[in-house]
Write a protein that holds these residues in place. Structure first.
Motif, PDB file in Angstrom:
ATOM      1  N   THR A  14       0.837  -1.193   0.000  1.00  0.00           N
ATOM      2  CA  THR A  14       0.000   0.000   0.000  1.00  0.00           C
ATOM      3  C   THR A  14       0.876   1.249   0.000  1.00  0.00           C
ATOM      4  O   THR A  14       2.051   1.190   0.401  1.00  0.00           O
ATOM      5  CB  THR A  14      -0.906   0.043   1.239  1.00  0.00           C
ATOM      6  OG1 THR A  14      -0.074   0.199   2.409  1.00  0.00           O
ATOM      7  CG2 THR A  14      -1.764  -1.220   1.367  1.00  0.00           C
ATOM      8  N   PRO A  99      -1.848   4.811  -5.570  1.00  0.00           N
ATOM      9  CA  PRO A  99      -2.404   3.461  -5.420  1.00  0.00           C
ATOM     10  C   PRO A  99      -2.723   2.869  -6.791  1.00  0.00           C
ATOM     11  O   PRO A  99      -3.165   3.586  -7.695  1.00  0.00           O
ATOM     12  CB  PRO A  99      -3.692   3.676  -4.624  1.00  0.00           C
ATOM     13  CG  PRO A  99      -3.668   5.077  -4.129  1.00  0.00           C
ATOM     14  CD  PRO A  99      -2.696   5.835  -4.964  1.00  0.00           C
ATOM     15  N   GLY A 102      -3.842  -3.525  -5.867  1.00  0.00           N
ATOM     16  CA  GLY A 102      -3.246  -3.976  -4.607  1.00  0.00           C
ATOM     17  C   GLY A 102      -1.787  -3.598  -4.485  1.00  0.00           C
ATOM     18  O   GLY A 102      -1.061  -4.166  -3.687  1.00  0.00           O
ATOM     19  N   THR A 104       1.343  -0.197  -5.386  1.00  0.00           N
ATOM     20  CA  THR A 104       1.589   1.243  -5.439  1.00  0.00           C
ATOM     21  C   THR A 104       2.540   1.539  -6.586  1.00  0.00           C
ATOM     22  O   THR A 104       3.584   0.891  -6.712  1.00  0.00           O
ATOM     23  CB  THR A 104       2.220   1.735  -4.118  1.00  0.00           C
ATOM     24  OG1 THR A 104       1.317   1.461  -3.044  1.00  0.00           O
ATOM     25  CG2 THR A 104       2.527   3.225  -4.154  1.00  0.00           C
ATOM     26  N   ARG A 147       5.398  -5.082   4.748  1.00  0.00           N
ATOM     27  CA  ARG A 147       4.132  -5.654   4.313  1.00  0.00           C
ATOM     28  C   ARG A 147       3.596  -6.597   5.347  1.00  0.00           C
ATOM     29  O   ARG A 147       4.238  -7.133   6.149  1.00  0.00           O
ATOM     30  CB  ARG A 147       4.285  -6.398   2.995  1.00  0.00           C
ATOM     31  CG  ARG A 147       4.555  -5.455   1.873  1.00  0.00           C
ATOM     32  CD  ARG A 147       4.529  -6.079   0.519  1.00  0.00           C
ATOM     33  NE  ARG A 147       4.884  -7.473   0.513  1.00  0.00           N
ATOM     34  CZ  ARG A 147       4.432  -8.348  -0.363  1.00  0.00           C
ATOM     35  NH1 ARG A 147       3.626  -7.976  -1.284  1.00  0.00           N
ATOM     36  NH2 ARG A 147       4.806  -9.596  -0.341  1.00  0.00           N
TER      37      ARG A 147
END
Length: 147
Positions: A14, A99, A102, A104, A147
């Motif tokens: 993200t 974004p 799922g 970036t 993550r």
């Protein structure tokens, strides 16, 4: 001679996770082989680095003592400007995060201008190394630690 480059790459994390990794400035030596020492001299009220002093070794073997000021825009972007350096007149860089499903998308830009006259190909090689490190090194660092 100032040179500028940009690179876009994707990280499977993200924007918040990617920015957390970028904000961990004191861990730059973990993912950028050119950064040998990083000292955060001041922070913003939210704890993110403002002024940072670092020792960097370039691909041509020169050691540079740099002071940079960071500017943050939430988890959207971070930029820095060179305040002082033993080897550079200018260095400006930025990470902009978008974004993308799922993941970036990271847009990285860098402008450098060395103090000493160097052949253009050496300046471009140093900049290319920095751009590649930003892509590969940051991606691996985020995916392994944030993550």
């Amino acid at each position: 001679m100032a040179v500028s480059s940009t690179k876009s790459f994707e990280i499977k994390a993200t924007p918040e996770q990617v920015m957390a990794a970028i904000a961990a400035v004191d861990r730059l030596p973990d993912w950028s082989s050119t950064h040998k020492k990083v000292v955060i001299e001041s922070t913003y009220p939210d704890g993110r680095p403002h002024r940072v002093r670092m020792t960097v070794v370039s691909v041509i073997g020169l050691t540079d003592e740099q002071v940079v000021d960071y500017t943050w825009d939430g988890d959207r972007s971070m930029s820095w400007t060179l305040v002082e350096s033993t080897q550079q007149n200018q260095q400006d860089g930025a990470y902009t995060l978008t974004p993308s499903g799922g993941a970036t998308t990271v847009d990285f830009s860098l402008t450098i201008d060395p103090k000493i006259p160097l052949p253009g190909f050496l300046v471009r090689r140093a900049e290319k190394t920095a751009i590649e490190t930003a892509g590969k090194g940051l991606t691996k660092f985020v995916e392994e630690n944030f993550r």
